[in-house]
Scaffold this active site. Structure first.
Site, PDB file in Angstrom:
ATOM      1  N   THR A  88      47.144  33.145  36.722  1.00 55.06           N
ATOM      2  CA  THR A  88      47.458  33.642  35.381  1.00 55.06           C
ATOM      3  C   THR A  88      46.690  34.935  35.111  1.00 55.06           C
ATOM      4  O   THR A  88      45.710  35.240  35.792  1.00 55.06           O
ATOM      5  CB  THR A  88      47.118  32.594  34.306  1.00 55.06           C
ATOM      6  OG1 THR A  88      45.703  32.317  34.345  1.00 55.06           O
ATOM      7  CG2 THR A  88      47.892  31.307  34.527  1.00 55.06           C
TER       8      THR A  88
ATOM      9  N   GLY B 202      41.557  43.259  45.996  1.00 54.24           N
ATOM     10  CA  GLY B 202      42.950  42.938  46.278  1.00 54.24           C
ATOM     11  C   GLY B 202      43.098  42.408  47.692  1.00 54.24           C
ATOM     12  O   GLY B 202      42.505  41.406  48.062  1.00 54.24           O
TER      13      GLY B 202
ATOM     14  N   LYS C 295      34.310  42.403  38.505  1.00 55.62           N
ATOM     15  CA  LYS C 295      34.228  42.349  39.967  1.00 55.62           C
ATOM     16  C   LYS C 295      32.778  42.443  40.433  1.00 55.62           C
ATOM     17  O   LYS C 295      32.374  41.767  41.392  1.00 55.62           O
ATOM     18  CB  LYS C 295      35.054  43.489  40.569  1.00 55.62           C
ATOM     19  CG  LYS C 295      36.546  43.341  40.313  1.00 55.62           C
ATOM     20  CD  LYS C 295      37.305  44.590  40.743  1.00 55.62           C
ATOM     21  CE  LYS C 295      38.796  44.454  40.458  1.00 55.62           C
ATOM     22  NZ  LYS C 295      39.544  45.702  40.733  1.00 55.62           N
TER      23      LYS C 295
ATOM     24  N   VAL D 286      38.387  40.579  44.078  1.00 56.26           N
ATOM     25  CA  VAL D 286      37.699  41.845  44.379  1.00 56.26           C
ATOM     26  C   VAL D 286      38.386  42.498  45.574  1.00 56.26           C
ATOM     27  O   VAL D 286      38.482  41.904  46.641  1.00 56.26           O
ATOM     28  CB  VAL D 286      36.211  41.620  44.712  1.00 56.26           C
ATOM     29  CG1 VAL D 286      35.537  42.961  45.032  1.00 56.26           C
ATOM     30  CG2 VAL D 286      35.488  40.925  43.571  1.00 56.26           C
TER      31      VAL D 286
END
Length: 338
Positions: free
Chosen positions: A93, A151, A221, A149
């Site tokens: 989500t 991707g 991150k 962090v």
């Protein structure tokens, strides 16, 4: 392996497409036969105890914008996390850095019902990292979050596994691709607002880009990295944060004269955590342009190592979920053998 997918936005849909494309290699290389028994979005749920037809799920989402009209067995929307038998719960989500909901409650419910969890949602980890890790350990399940962090770039795995045996003393990085793109365009001569509009037009910035330009995304991150890699127990409140909205063209020009460029830098050094736009040398290993991310880790014995890659993207982030899924499966196999 039975899986529940909660959240069917760009990343969730990309993950389903990735499963369709890699099902043969997943079984051949890792012995994984993923069976998605439920997909949930904000308006509906698709459910099949024997495994969903993923093409049908994707078509329904594309045609109707939600799973509300999915033709299949009905299920209690309220308690589905606890009621369904599954080994893995995917929490995909949208990030909420104020309350971390609904992701936080979803993850807690999944861990308490002894499901392994994979999430790309930064909110729960930025606000409640330590307690979630403790809950996962208590219930003897795994909580994995590679995609929060970098991707698809394995920033967390690189630090946690590739540098195993050494002690990381600090790290510095560019952790947000949107702000890096905006600052790159400003270095090309565009004023801030024009660079921001350009980022929106190219799909790099949201309609409301405050999470990026105010530094909140990079700070979240940074918190995740500090806790997971350095063993800290920090939250967003511990980060000294400044965004890029006040960066002026004269600041960009002054840095250029010194052969530097202003970047939104996230740094963890001892107990100092900050996210700030500062000038860095163009010779610095983390000097990257466009939407790229970069992190330099400093270790006691092996010196400095830098990892560079795309920080976002649906399919890139979906690939990180697949990495986590493989790790969970390998851990489950080891546990079964023991």
């Amino acid at each position: 392996m039975r899986i529940i997918v909660c959240g069917l936005g760009v990343v969730g849909q990309s993950f389903l497409k990735l499963l369709l494309a890699s099902s043969t290699s997943l079984y051949k290389d890792y012995g994984i036969k993923p069976r998605i028994i439920a997909c949930v979005d904000s308006k509906g749920i698709a459910y099949s105890p024997t495994g969903l037809d993923l093409e049908k799920v994707l078509t329904t989402k594309q045609n109707f914008g939600s799973l509300k009209g999915f033709d299949g067995p009905k299920l209690d929307y309220v308690n589905y996390i606890e009621d369904l038998d599954a080994e893995v719960f995917l929490e995909l989500t949208p990030t909420n850095l104020q309350t971390a909901e609904p992701g936080l409650s979803n993850i807690i419910s999944a861990l308490r019902s002894k499901k392994n969890v994979i999430t790309v949602n930064k909110g729960p980890l930025a606000l409640s990292f330590s307690s979630l890790i403790e809950l996962a350990d208590y219930n003897n399940v795994m909580l994995r979050f590679s995609g929060t962090v970098g991707g698809g770039t394995p920033v967390l795995e690189f630090a946690k596994h590739c540098l195993k045996g050494d002690k990381i003393t600090s790290f510095t990085g560019i952790l947000n691709g949107t702000t890096n793109y905006i600052l790159t365009r400003m270095a090309d001569g565009l004023p801030f607002h024009e660079a921001l509009d350009d980022a929106k037009q190219k799909g790099y910035a949201e309609a409301n880009p405050s999470l990026d330009i105010d530094g909140d995304d990079a700070a979240a991150k940074l918190v995740i990295m500090a806790n997971w890699i350095m063993g800290y127990k920090v939250t967003l409140r511990d980060v000294d944060k400044v965004g890029i909205s006040n960066v002026k063209q004269e600041d960009i020009n002054k840095a250029a004269i010194e052969k530097k460029s202003i970047k939104l830098i996230a740094k963890c050094d001892k107990n100092e955590l900050f996210v700030k736009p500062i000038p860095i040398s163009k010779d610095d290993p983390i000097y990257v342009n466009g939407t790229l991310n970069a992190v330099t880790f400093r270790s006691e014995h092996s010196g400095e190592q830098t990892i560079i890659g795309k920080g976002a993207g649906g399919m890139e982030t979906a690939s990180s979920i697949l990495r986590d899924l493989i790790e969970i499966r390998q851990n489950m196999t080891t546990y079964e053998l023991v």
